[in-house]
Every structure is written in C-alpha cells, then in structure tokens.
Design a protein around this motif. Sequence first.
Motif, mmCIF file in Angstrom:
data_model
loop_
_atom_site.group_PDB
_atom_site.id
_atom_site.type_symbol
_atom_site.label_atom_id
_atom_site.label_comp_id
_atom_site.label_asym_id
_atom_site.label_seq_id
_atom_site.Cartn_x
_atom_site.Cartn_y
_atom_site.Cartn_z
ATOM 1 N N LEU B 34 0.838 -1.196 0.000
ATOM 2 C CA LEU B 34 0.000 0.000 0.000
ATOM 3 C C LEU B 34 0.872 1.245 0.000
ATOM 4 C CD1 LEU B 34 -1.410 -2.330 1.971
ATOM 5 C CD2 LEU B 34 -3.141 -0.563 2.191
ATOM 6 N N TYR B 36 0.673 5.427 0.894
ATOM 7 C CA TYR B 36 -0.063 6.472 1.571
ATOM 8 C C TYR B 36 0.654 7.808 1.370
ATOM 9 C CZ TYR B 36 -2.907 3.169 4.288
ATOM 10 O OH TYR B 36 -3.798 2.186 4.682
ATOM 11 N N GLN B 38 1.104 11.487 3.380
ATOM 12 C CA GLN B 38 0.903 12.139 4.675
ATOM 13 C C GLN B 38 1.319 13.593 4.553
ATOM 14 O OE1 GLN B 38 3.236 10.610 7.954
ATOM 15 N NE2 GLN B 38 1.761 11.289 9.469
ATOM 16 N N LYS B 41 -1.171 15.424 9.153
ATOM 17 C CA LYS B 41 -1.305 14.473 10.241
ATOM 18 C C LYS B 41 -1.626 13.068 9.748
ATOM 19 C CE LYS B 41 -0.669 17.601 13.421
ATOM 20 N NZ LYS B 41 0.598 17.641 14.160
ATOM 21 N N ALA B 42 -2.884 12.857 9.341
ATOM 22 C CA ALA B 42 -3.320 11.498 9.028
ATOM 23 C C ALA B 42 -2.840 11.078 7.648
ATOM 24 C CB ALA B 42 -4.834 11.401 9.101
ATOM 25 N N PRO B 43 -2.145 9.932 7.539
ATOM 26 C CA PRO B 43 -1.863 9.403 6.212
ATOM 27 C C PRO B 43 -3.158 9.093 5.470
ATOM 28 C CG PRO B 43 -0.539 8.291 7.889
ATOM 29 C CD PRO B 43 -1.558 9.119 8.617
ATOM 30 N N PHE B 45 -4.846 7.185 2.039
ATOM 31 C CA PHE B 45 -4.579 6.057 1.172
ATOM 32 C C PHE B 45 -4.469 6.492 -0.291
ATOM 33 C CE2 PHE B 45 -4.762 1.786 -0.266
ATOM 34 C CZ PHE B 45 -5.653 1.726 -1.328
ATOM 35 N N MET B 48 -3.431 0.365 -3.488
ATOM 36 C CA MET B 48 -3.093 -0.967 -3.003
ATOM 37 C C MET B 48 -2.720 -1.823 -4.199
ATOM 38 S SD MET B 48 -5.392 -3.855 -1.127
ATOM 39 C CE MET B 48 -5.220 -3.295 0.557
ATOM 40 N N ILE B 86 4.983 13.513 2.947
ATOM 41 C CA ILE B 86 5.724 12.268 3.189
ATOM 42 C C ILE B 86 4.934 11.152 2.520
ATOM 43 C CG2 ILE B 86 6.541 10.630 4.909
ATOM 44 C CD1 ILE B 86 6.726 12.973 6.888
ATOM 45 N N LEU B 88 4.419 7.197 2.210
ATOM 46 C CA LEU B 88 4.664 6.003 3.006
ATOM 47 C C LEU B 88 4.304 4.759 2.222
ATOM 48 C CD1 LEU B 88 2.949 7.319 6.244
ATOM 49 C CD2 LEU B 88 5.393 6.993 5.967
ATOM 50 N N LEU B 98 0.300 -4.111 9.171
ATOM 51 C CA LEU B 98 0.952 -3.395 8.086
ATOM 52 C C LEU B 98 2.336 -2.973 8.558
ATOM 53 C CD1 LEU B 98 -1.818 -1.086 6.585
ATOM 54 C CD2 LEU B 98 -0.783 -3.111 5.550
ATOM 55 N N PHE B 100 5.470 -0.682 7.841
ATOM 56 C CA PHE B 100 5.755 0.536 7.090
ATOM 57 C C PHE B 100 7.251 0.722 6.882
ATOM 58 C CE2 PHE B 100 1.870 3.011 6.586
ATOM 59 C CZ PHE B 100 0.986 2.303 7.389
ATOM 60 N N GLY B 101 7.587 1.384 5.782
ATOM 61 C CA GLY B 101 8.940 1.884 5.592
ATOM 62 C C GLY B 101 9.110 3.200 6.316
ATOM 63 N N THR B 102 10.293 3.798 6.180
ATOM 64 C CA THR B 102 10.581 5.046 6.879
ATOM 65 C C THR B 102 9.928 6.248 6.212
ATOM 66 O OG1 THR B 102 12.614 5.228 5.625
ATOM 67 C CG2 THR B 102 12.777 4.271 7.827
#
Lengths: 116, 110
Positions: B34, B36, B38, B41-43, B45, B48, B86, B88, B98, B100-102
Amino acid sequence: DVKVTQSSRYLVKRTGEKVFLECVQDMDHENMFWYRQDPGLGLRLIYFSYDVKMKEKGDIPEGYSVSREKKERFSLILESASTNQTSMYLCASSFPLGLKANTEAFFGQGTRLTVV
Amino acid sequence: EDKVVQSPLSLVVHEGDTVTLNCSYEVTNFRSLLWYKQEKKAPTFLFMLTSSGIEKKSGRLSSILDKKELFSILNITATQTGDSAIYLCAVDFGNEKLTFGTGTRLTIIP
C-alpha cells in the motif's frame, strides 16, 4: 464518510504519569492499530487488535499496554510515561486485511505527545 | 524478518518535474503493498497493489509492483506544490499487520 478519531491532537505529560490515548472508529472495523511515528524511523507498530478483547504485540510494545472493551474503541496506555515516549501516535483501523479486496487501513489525525 | 525499505529518504524537486519513489521489501509472506500520502497528520490512502505488473493510476500518480524483484515504485508526473508530503509504503505480510517503511519526504519548490 469514514472516520477514525483520536481524542487529543496535542498532549504534554510529566515523566511517570499514566497516559491514556483514545481512538474511536465508526466503520465497524475488526482491526485497530496503534503506531508511533518518529523522524527517520517511520511508523512502528506498538499493538494491534483484531477483535474485542483481543490484542497482539507489535514491534515495540515495551512500556505500553492497550485495551479494547468495545469494537469501536481502542485505547493505548502508557503506564509510566518517559521522555523517550515523546512522539507522534497514530491510530488506524481496517477490515481484516485479507478478507476483502482493496481493503486499506484508515488513520486518525494523530496525537503529538510530549513527555517532560 | 519482514522489512520495508524506502528510498530516497528525502527529495527536493522543482514544480513540473517527474519523480519516482521506491519501496522494496524482504518477504516471508506477501499479500499486498500500500502507498499512503501524509501531508499534515493522518496518512491518506493512495493505492493498493497485489498483482505484479499491473499499474494503478490516479491522475498524475501511478504505481506498479514487481513481485519477482520485491519492489514497487510510485511515480508523480508534472509535480505541483500540493504534492509536497511524506509518502509512506506499507506491506501486508499476511499477518493482519501493516509494516511501514521510513517514508520519503518530498518537497516541491515553486
């Protein structure tokens, strides 16, 4: 409209305090997650829950506990806050990830916690 | 160990440029990947991906998955300042979590 709500946007707590972070979702999701997000480290999973009263440790559960008494609510508890728990905390929810096609996780707005 | 690696960590480009963000993973099991975005605040979507070689597209954003080589790319064409965020990448390794990467911090300069 899908919604995940975290109770606070910003919190400042003292070292040693017990801290509650609340998360509520209105989508009847089975799964709920708590992540913390730190610069250079990305999102790291603290705990997740796949059903009421069920919980499973994520990658960094030390210093945290969780509670899921009702399907829509998932609480993160810092038993004795420490300065290294200063972070952005993100709650998310989803249907079981393998159950439906195109199922994604929905995130709350985040709580920025500062422990002094 | 399940692991997700994103590159670059940060990227600064001029408005109008095309960017490619990378996400690779080490897999014990794989169900989906997936993306995302950001902003504050909230990532939120984006895509997928479950099948290899099938491009997902939404406006100027597109993404593709290579399950043989274990990576995905996110392309943004004709970038705008509103693309600054950002990005993600997360992988479902079939265990209801899930990973996540950095993240990649993308900055678009007007």
